[in-house]
Design a protein around this motif. Structure first.
Motif, PDB file in Angstrom:
ATOM      1  N   TYR A 185       0.833  -1.207   0.000  1.00  0.00           N
ATOM      2  CA  TYR A 185       0.000   0.000   0.000  1.00  0.00           C
ATOM      3  C   TYR A 185       0.868   1.257   0.000  1.00  0.00           C
ATOM      4  O   TYR A 185       0.589   2.217  -0.733  1.00  0.00           O
ATOM      5  CB  TYR A 185      -0.917  -0.008   1.225  1.00  0.00           C
ATOM      6  N   LEU A 186       1.934   1.256   0.804  1.00  0.00           N
ATOM      7  CA  LEU A 186       2.814   2.415   0.861  1.00  0.00           C
ATOM      8  C   LEU A 186       3.456   2.691  -0.497  1.00  0.00           C
ATOM      9  O   LEU A 186       3.618   3.846  -0.903  1.00  0.00           O
ATOM     10  CB  LEU A 186       3.897   2.208   1.917  1.00  0.00           C
ATOM     11  N   LEU A 187       3.822   1.639  -1.211  1.00  0.00           N
ATOM     12  CA  LEU A 187       4.421   1.819  -2.534  1.00  0.00           C
ATOM     13  C   LEU A 187       3.429   2.427  -3.522  1.00  0.00           C
ATOM     14  O   LEU A 187       3.800   3.235  -4.376  1.00  0.00           O
ATOM     15  CB  LEU A 187       4.943   0.487  -3.063  1.00  0.00           C
ATOM     16  N   THR A 188       2.163   2.022  -3.409  1.00  0.00           N
ATOM     17  CA  THR A 188       1.163   2.573  -4.336  1.00  0.00           C
ATOM     18  C   THR A 188       0.871   4.038  -4.043  1.00  0.00           C
ATOM     19  O   THR A 188       0.446   4.776  -4.943  1.00  0.00           O
ATOM     20  CB  THR A 188      -0.152   1.775  -4.264  1.00  0.00           C
ATOM     21  N   ARG A 189       1.068   4.483  -2.808  1.00  0.00           N
ATOM     22  CA  ARG A 189       0.765   5.861  -2.447  1.00  0.00           C
ATOM     23  C   ARG A 189       1.956   6.799  -2.642  1.00  0.00           C
ATOM     24  O   ARG A 189       1.812   8.016  -2.585  1.00  0.00           O
ATOM     25  CB  ARG A 189       0.322   5.946  -0.973  1.00  0.00           C
ATOM     26  N   ALA A 190       3.147   6.244  -2.850  1.00  0.00           N
ATOM     27  CA  ALA A 190       4.344   7.077  -3.018  1.00  0.00           C
ATOM     28  C   ALA A 190       4.424   7.590  -4.444  1.00  0.00           C
ATOM     29  O   ALA A 190       3.846   7.009  -5.374  1.00  0.00           O
ATOM     30  CB  ALA A 190       5.590   6.262  -2.679  1.00  0.00           C
ATOM     31  N   ASN A 191       5.173   8.683  -4.623  1.00  0.00           N
ATOM     32  CA  ASN A 191       5.378   9.154  -5.990  1.00  0.00           C
ATOM     33  C   ASN A 191       6.318   8.191  -6.713  1.00  0.00           C
ATOM     34  O   ASN A 191       6.983   7.358  -6.090  1.00  0.00           O
ATOM     35  CB  ASN A 191       5.911  10.592  -6.006  1.00  0.00           C
ATOM     36  N   ILE A 192       6.382   8.320  -8.030  1.00  0.00           N
ATOM     37  CA  ILE A 192       7.057   7.307  -8.826  1.00  0.00           C
ATOM     38  C   ILE A 192       8.550   7.191  -8.493  1.00  0.00           C
ATOM     39  O   ILE A 192       9.107   6.093  -8.468  1.00  0.00           O
ATOM     40  CB  ILE A 192       6.850   7.589 -10.341  1.00  0.00           C
ATOM     41  N   ASN A 193       9.197   8.314  -8.183  1.00  0.00           N
ATOM     42  CA  ASN A 193      10.621   8.263  -7.850  1.00  0.00           C
ATOM     43  C   ASN A 193      10.869   7.571  -6.520  1.00  0.00           C
ATOM     44  O   ASN A 193      11.767   6.723  -6.393  1.00  0.00           O
ATOM     45  CB  ASN A 193      11.204   9.682  -7.831  1.00  0.00           C
ATOM     46  N   ASP A 194      10.065   7.931  -5.502  1.00  0.00           N
ATOM     47  CA  ASP A 194      10.214   7.287  -4.198  1.00  0.00           C
ATOM     48  C   ASP A 194       9.860   5.812  -4.284  1.00  0.00           C
ATOM     49  O   ASP A 194      10.502   4.969  -3.642  1.00  0.00           O
ATOM     50  CB  ASP A 194       9.314   7.980  -3.165  1.00  0.00           C
ATOM     51  N   ALA A 195       8.824   5.489  -5.055  1.00  0.00           N
ATOM     52  CA  ALA A 195       8.431   4.085  -5.201  1.00  0.00           C
ATOM     53  C   ALA A 195       9.538   3.269  -5.861  1.00  0.00           C
ATOM     54  O   ALA A 195       9.816   2.133  -5.462  1.00  0.00           O
ATOM     55  CB  ALA A 195       7.141   3.986  -6.014  1.00  0.00           C
ATOM     56  N   ALA A 196      10.193   3.849  -6.865  1.00  0.00           N
ATOM     57  CA  ALA A 196      11.289   3.146  -7.537  1.00  0.00           C
ATOM     58  C   ALA A 196      12.466   2.944  -6.584  1.00  0.00           C
ATOM     59  O   ALA A 196      13.081   1.868  -6.547  1.00  0.00           O
ATOM     60  CB  ALA A 196      11.733   3.928  -8.771  1.00  0.00           C
ATOM     61  N   THR A 197      12.789   3.971  -5.790  1.00  0.00           N
ATOM     62  CA  THR A 197      13.882   3.852  -4.815  1.00  0.00           C
ATOM     63  C   THR A 197      13.562   2.801  -3.769  1.00  0.00           C
ATOM     64  O   THR A 197      14.411   1.968  -3.413  1.00  0.00           O
ATOM     65  CB  THR A 197      14.124   5.209  -4.126  1.00  0.00           C
ATOM     66  N   ALA A 198      12.324   2.834  -3.255  1.00  0.00           N
ATOM     67  CA  ALA A 198      11.923   1.862  -2.238  1.00  0.00           C
ATOM     68  C   ALA A 198      11.906   0.442  -2.798  1.00  0.00           C
ATOM     69  O   ALA A 198      12.333  -0.502  -2.131  1.00  0.00           O
ATOM     70  CB  ALA A 198      10.547   2.224  -1.687  1.00  0.00           C
ATOM     71  N   ALA A 199      11.424   0.285  -4.032  1.00  0.00           N
ATOM     72  CA  ALA A 199      11.383  -1.046  -4.639  1.00  0.00           C
ATOM     73  C   ALA A 199      12.792  -1.608  -4.828  1.00  0.00           C
ATOM     74  O   ALA A 199      13.042  -2.803  -4.608  1.00  0.00           O
ATOM     75  CB  ALA A 199      10.648  -0.983  -5.976  1.00  0.00           C
ATOM     76  N   ALA A 200      13.727  -0.746  -5.234  1.00  0.00           N
ATOM     77  CA  ALA A 200      15.115  -1.193  -5.384  1.00  0.00           C
ATOM     78  C   ALA A 200      15.701  -1.598  -4.038  1.00  0.00           C
ATOM     79  O   ALA A 200      16.415  -2.607  -3.932  1.00  0.00           O
ATOM     80  CB  ALA A 200      15.949  -0.084  -6.022  1.00  0.00           C
ATOM     81  N   TRP A 201      15.410  -0.823  -2.995  1.00  0.00           N
ATOM     82  CA  TRP A 201      15.916  -1.165  -1.664  1.00  0.00           C
ATOM     83  C   TRP A 201      15.309  -2.463  -1.149  1.00  0.00           C
ATOM     84  O   TRP A 201      15.989  -3.276  -0.505  1.00  0.00           O
ATOM     85  CB  TRP A 201      15.614  -0.011  -0.711  1.00  0.00           C
ATOM     86  N   LEU A 202      14.011  -2.676  -1.439  1.00  0.00           N
ATOM     87  CA  LEU A 202      13.324  -3.876  -0.967  1.00  0.00           C
ATOM     88  C   LEU A 202      13.891  -5.159  -1.588  1.00  0.00           C
ATOM     89  O   LEU A 202      13.733  -6.238  -1.023  1.00  0.00           O
ATOM     90  CB  LEU A 202      11.825  -3.793  -1.276  1.00  0.00           C
ATOM     91  N   THR A 203      14.521  -5.038  -2.738  1.00  0.00           N
ATOM     92  CA  THR A 203      15.086  -6.226  -3.382  1.00  0.00           C
ATOM     93  C   THR A 203      16.244  -6.784  -2.573  1.00  0.00           C
ATOM     94  O   THR A 203      16.468  -7.991  -2.534  1.00  0.00           O
ATOM     95  CB  THR A 203      15.558  -5.889  -4.805  1.00  0.00           C
ATOM     96  N   GLY A 204      16.994  -5.907  -1.930  1.00  0.00           N
ATOM     97  CA  GLY A 204      18.178  -6.322  -1.194  1.00  0.00           C
ATOM     98  C   GLY A 204      19.399  -6.284  -2.087  1.00  0.00           C
ATOM     99  O   GLY A 204      19.462  -7.002  -3.086  1.00  0.00           O
ATOM    100  N   SER A 205      20.364  -5.436  -1.758  1.00  0.00           N
ATOM    101  CA  SER A 205      21.525  -5.270  -2.624  1.00  0.00           C
ATOM    102  C   SER A 205      22.734  -4.821  -1.812  1.00  0.00           C
ATOM    103  O   SER A 205      22.589  -4.181  -0.763  1.00  0.00           O
ATOM    104  CB  SER A 205      21.227  -4.233  -3.714  1.00  0.00           C
TER     105      SER A 205
END
Length: 349
Positions: A185-205
């Motif tokens: 839900y948080l990812l859907t409510r974030a703007n596209i840049n923040d969502a992309a940053t969060a999605a990359a972090w969630l992958t684990g790197s």
């Protein structure tokens, strides 16, 4: 919900070694496995530092680390590869220790931070920090705070005249599902840049990790390792049941509180440094248990397996698909998902 699967048919006896007024029990096979794992970790680390688009000859690696090598080699080794490798080793060890603690507490191979909500809670804290526009340090702090708060919630919900392993797992799985939904839900409510940053972090790197990550991880492990050593033997007694442990003079709730605190902090620190790298905390203790033929989860070998597993996975993610470099979380998820399926199939009865 089942307890630990049956122990391997052959277990290695331990031997007592006396050092003046102190005595230490050593299992020869566990000691040999630990030495082999240390060697394997060293080999993987050297390969990760010396190979890549620009090859650094192995003899030049020590010189580059101490500032006596060629300028290009020093840049690549000190700025890019060595911090990443050391971060991977420390994060893998932290996940391995955290998984060992919770699998021992719950007496269940699924009693891992990945399944009982702690990793998801750390992810929630990290996402909130990303959405708020936080820096890398604030994201790490949010991740650690999310892990600690989630652990407190799970513990409170599972507590009923003490915390039983099966109840901790069941409550944790429920909280984990809720947090995964909240993260989506948080990812859907974030703007596209923040969502992309969060999605990359969630992958684990481990990409982009520098010495600023190595020092806090080193300090955290230096502080938490004594706590892990302190609870290691009592946890083995608690695996036989609370009443049996109490009859041997073990303060069950005190040991459990120290163990949970150490396990939560290890998971939170590791997630803060590398993101929620999945399945390392699940697989490392079980692989270590089978390698050492131990009747229970072992701390030292679990940490070493976690360190080798994560670093080797990161090396493979960089080299196997070159020039494309995958986040290490993608590879551990693929390997860990397969391992989980095999584990469930083997222990389905």
């Amino acid at each position: 919900m089942t307890a630990h699967p049956p122990s391997p048919p052959v277990s290695t006896p331990s031997r007592a070694v006396r050092l003046g007024p102190w005595s230490l029990r050593l299992a020869p096979r566990a000691l040999l496995v630990s030495l082999v794992l240390v060697l394997a970790g060293f080999v993987v680390a050297v390969l990760a530092i010396s190979t890549g688009e620009f090859t650094v000859p192995v003899p030049d690696v020590p010189a580059a680390l101490f500032g006596d090598g060629p300028p290009v080699a020093e840049l690549i080794v000190n700025k890019l590869r060595a911090p990443r490798v050391l971060t991977g080793l420390l994060v893998g060890a932290a996940f391995g220790l955290s998984g060992a603690i919770f699998q021992s507490l719950t007496r269940n191979p699924l009693g891992s931070p990945d399944f009982i909500g702690f990793t998801a809670g750390a992810s929630t804290g990290g996402i909130l920090a990303v959405v708020a526009g936080g820096s890398a340090l604030q994201i790490a702090g949010g991740s650690l705070a999310g892990c600690v708060l989630t652990a407190a919630l799970v513990y409170a919900l599972a507590f009923r005249r003490g915390v039983q392993g099966y109840r901790l797992v069941l409550v944790g799985i429920g909280v984990n599902a809720l947090l995964i939904s909240a993260n989506s839900y948080l990812l859907t409510r974030a703007n596209i840049n923040d969502a992309a940053t969060a999605a990359a972090w969630l992958t684990g790197s481990l990409g982009g990790r520098d010495w600023d990550y190595v020092l806090p991880l080193t300090v955290a492990l230096a502080v938490l390792l004594p706590a892990c050593a302190y609870v290691s033997r009592p946890l083995r007694m608690i695996e036989m049941g609370d009443d049996s442990a109490r009859s041997m003079g073990i303060g069950v709730e005190a040991v459990r509180a120290v163990a949970i605190t150490a396990g939560v902090l290890l998971c939170g620190v590791a997630t803060a440094a590398a993101g929620p790298v999945v399945f390392v905390a699940l697989a490392a203790p079980q692989l270590a248990r089978r390698l050492t033929r131990s009747p229970g989860v072992t701390m030292a070998s679990s940490a070493l397996v976690g360190a080798v597993l994560l670093t080797a996975a990161d090396l493979a993610a960089q080299r196997v698909f070159a020039p494309v470099q995958l986040p290490v979380g993608v590879l551990t998820a693929a390997i860990g998902g397969t391992y989980l399926a095999l584990l469930l199939r083997k222990d389905r009865h």
